[in-house]
Design an enzyme around this catalytic site. Structure first.
Site, mmCIF file in Angstrom:
data_model
loop_
_atom_site.group_PDB
_atom_site.id
_atom_site.type_symbol
_atom_site.label_atom_id
_atom_site.label_comp_id
_atom_site.label_asym_id
_atom_site.label_seq_id
_atom_site.Cartn_x
_atom_site.Cartn_y
_atom_site.Cartn_z
ATOM 1 N N HIS A 136 16.188 -3.048 14.433
ATOM 2 C CA HIS A 136 16.945 -4.179 13.886
ATOM 3 C C HIS A 136 18.416 -3.748 13.847
ATOM 4 C CE1 HIS A 136 18.429 -6.876 10.662
ATOM 5 N NE2 HIS A 136 17.373 -7.629 10.890
ATOM 6 N N ASP A 213 13.112 3.127 8.466
ATOM 7 C CA ASP A 213 13.350 1.751 8.063
ATOM 8 C C ASP A 213 11.975 1.096 7.877
ATOM 9 O OD1 ASP A 213 13.794 -0.927 7.858
ATOM 10 O OD2 ASP A 213 14.909 -1.139 9.741
ATOM 11 N N GLN A 216 9.715 -3.624 7.646
ATOM 12 C CA GLN A 216 8.577 -4.388 8.181
ATOM 13 C C GLN A 216 7.246 -3.671 7.998
ATOM 14 O OE1 GLN A 216 8.722 -7.439 9.058
ATOM 15 N NE2 GLN A 216 10.879 -7.782 9.513
ATOM 16 N N LYS A 239 10.929 -9.410 1.700
ATOM 17 C CA LYS A 239 9.940 -9.473 2.787
ATOM 18 C C LYS A 239 8.540 -9.121 2.286
ATOM 19 C CE LYS A 239 13.248 -8.123 6.369
ATOM 20 N NZ LYS A 239 13.487 -9.382 7.072
ATOM 21 N N CYS A 379 17.847 -10.407 15.311
ATOM 22 C CA CYS A 379 18.752 -9.312 14.944
ATOM 23 C C CYS A 379 18.339 -8.029 15.652
ATOM 24 C CB CYS A 379 18.795 -9.093 13.434
ATOM 25 S SG CYS A 379 19.425 -10.502 12.538
HETATM 26 C C1 LIG Z 1 13.048 -3.800 10.804
HETATM 27 C C2 LIG Z 1 14.077 -4.381 9.901
HETATM 28 N N1 LIG Z 1 15.002 -3.603 9.368
HETATM 29 C C3 LIG Z 1 15.953 -4.054 8.548
HETATM 30 C C4 LIG Z 1 16.010 -5.383 8.237
HETATM 31 C C5 LIG Z 1 17.081 -5.854 7.333
HETATM 32 O O1 LIG Z 1 16.501 -6.388 6.186
HETATM 33 P P1 LIG Z 1 17.427 -7.131 5.123
HETATM 34 O O2 LIG Z 1 18.015 -8.300 5.836
HETATM 35 O O3 LIG Z 1 16.478 -7.522 4.056
HETATM 36 O O4 LIG Z 1 18.427 -6.155 4.691
HETATM 37 C C6 LIG Z 1 15.083 -6.267 8.786
HETATM 38 C C7 LIG Z 1 15.166 -7.714 8.512
HETATM 39 O O5 LIG Z 1 14.642 -8.516 9.238
HETATM 40 C C8 LIG Z 1 14.083 -5.753 9.635
HETATM 41 O O6 LIG Z 1 13.169 -6.547 10.166
#
Ligand SMILES: Cc1ncc(COP(=O)(O)O)c(C=O)c1O
Length: 422
Positions: A136, A213, A216, A239, A379
């Site tokens: 992401h 990270d 997900q 999420k 993203c």
């Molecule tokens: C894999 C991953 N990392 C980071 C994020 C960023 O999350 P947030 O927008 O809640 O900061 C997302 C959001 O879709 C994501 O899917």
């Protein structure tokens, strides 16, 4: 069209998604077209169960005051609930201590905290940081900024045609002795589940710290920082059935202790004079200003709800839905599915493209069919570039989904193809 069992191995999970719909007020109303809502966009942000909404409302109604300051009953009550939520997050990811849990707004802020604090204190010109091509943007752009500022180099681990990390390429990148590897546990764009424990062991052998990270993965499967062996882990509350505006960074105590603050101001100090300030201990050192108090309590309620279901059961439930949906989409001509075939390495996210139809048109027609999906680059533009598509349509499953939702997804694809004469 009835959805047939995907394979003999697809086993109904320990709970019924259909029954859980009753816990989520959003499913009480039908869509504008009078249809049953098939909500397949949890990967963007999940609906909230009544237990979380009630915890938020109850906190604001009866238990709200600022935390860590007041010496009156209401403030102590709020502080206890806020710190109780921290303990729940710690237990949820099996952190050795709740003091290693820093409340942040979301996974993006957690990653930025590490990039700003650890990164700016430790990265020198000529150093290397490694991330991957399936991240992401939240796990790419902070490292681009950091390495640019530090005169360091950012390398990207390649992905295979079927959406897995290329571990040979990872090995090659690690041979250059990077200082840090930042990697997603589960890809939001492809659904790939990365072998993060194995990856962490490889990175540590090469002398690199590892940030996982878990935006997900934490909502969808057991996540255990000690079993993974990583150094930092980021997650977002919204999420995983929790409120927006609250997330967490877990970091090893000795690393957090050595890192300078990310933001400065109230709460994160022990003493301030006109000449300077002395930092508070972790996690307070990283929690400047008034935090998201009720939202943290709401995240605690979300964790209670998920823990009540059992994270192994959540994973099995999504695996069941994935197997059915993957098979159902595979039977429809003109559907290209992205990501690994193997349900062991594919979470509850399915990214696909329909021949000759732009994903935005797909999502618009799906909406009329009562099917909520995400269309776009998610993203994760480097993933789109890798597979040479401008965008994909993404269906993502969660605890309240069932085979009716899989059927609705397959039906919406056929309806879209019919409209476009495909
Ligand atoms: C894999 C991953 N990392 C980071 C994020 C960023 O999350 P947030 O927008 O809640 O900061 C997302 C959001 O879709 C994501 O899917």
């Amino acid at each position: 069209m009835a959805v047939e069992p995907a394979s003999r191995t697809a086993v109904q999970g320990a709970f019924s998604g259909t029954a859980l719909r009753a816990d989520f007020p959003v499913f009480e109303s039908s869509t504008k077209q009078g249809r049953r809502l098939a909500f397949l966009d949890a990967a963007a942000s999940s609906p909230k169960p009544r237990a979380v909404i009630d915890a938020l409302a109850d906190t604001y109604a009866h238990h709200y005051a600022n935390v860590h300051r007041g010496i009156y009953e209401l403030s102590e009550d709020a502080t206890n609930r806020f710190e109780g939520a921290r303990r729940k997050v710690a237990a949820f990811v099996n952190a050795p201590s709740e003091r290693e849990i820093v409340f942040v707004r979301n996974a993006t802020e957690a990653i930025n905290l590490v990039a700003y604090s650890w990164g700016r204190a430790n990265l020198r010109p000529g150093d290397r940081v490694v991330t991957t091509q399936l991240e992401h943007h939240a796990n790419i752009v902070p490292w681009q900024q950091l390495t640019r500022e530090a005169g360091a180099t950012l390398d990207y681990v390649a992905i295979t045609d079927d959406g897995r990390l290329d571990l040979d390429d990872l090995r090659a990148k690690l041979a250059d002795k990077p200082r840090l590897l930042a990697v997603a546990h589960v890809s939001n764009a492809l659904g790939t589940i990365n072998p993060v424990a194995e990856i962490t062991a490889m990175a540590h052998q090469a002398g690199a710290l590892v940030l996982v990270d878990a935006a997900q993965s934490a909502p969808h499967m057991p996540v255990d920082v000690q079993a993974i062996g990583c150094d930092f882990l980021a997650l977002s509350g919204h999420k995983m059935l929790g409120p927006s505006g609250i997330g967490a960074l877990w970091g090893r105590r000795e690393l957090l202790d050595a890192m300078p603050p990310f933001m400065t101001g109230g709460s994160m100090i022990i003493r301030v004079t006109l000449d300077g300030a002395e930092w508070n201990e972790v996690p307070a050192k990283f929690e400047a200003g008034t935090p998201a108090i009720a939202e943290a309590v709401g995240l605690g309620a979300a964790i209670d709800y998920l823990t009540g279901l059992g994270m192994h059961n959540v994973r099995e439930h999504e695996r069941y839905l994935f197997e059915h949906a993957w098979a159902a989409l595979g039977e429809i001509p003109g559907v290209r599915r992205l990501g690994p075939d193997d349900p062991d390495t594919h979470g509850g996210v399915i990214s696909f493209v329909l021949d000759g139809i732009h994903p935005h048109d797909v999502a618009t027609i799906f909406d009329h069919e009562g099917v909520a999906v995400r269309a776009g680059h998610h993203c994760a533009q480097p993933v789109m570039q890798r597979y040479d598509v401008p965008a994909t349509t993404r269906a993502s499953f969660y605890v309240y989904n069932d085979l009716d939702d899989v059927e609705a997804l397959a039906g919406a694809i056929r309806a879209t193809q019919q409209i476009f004469g495909a």
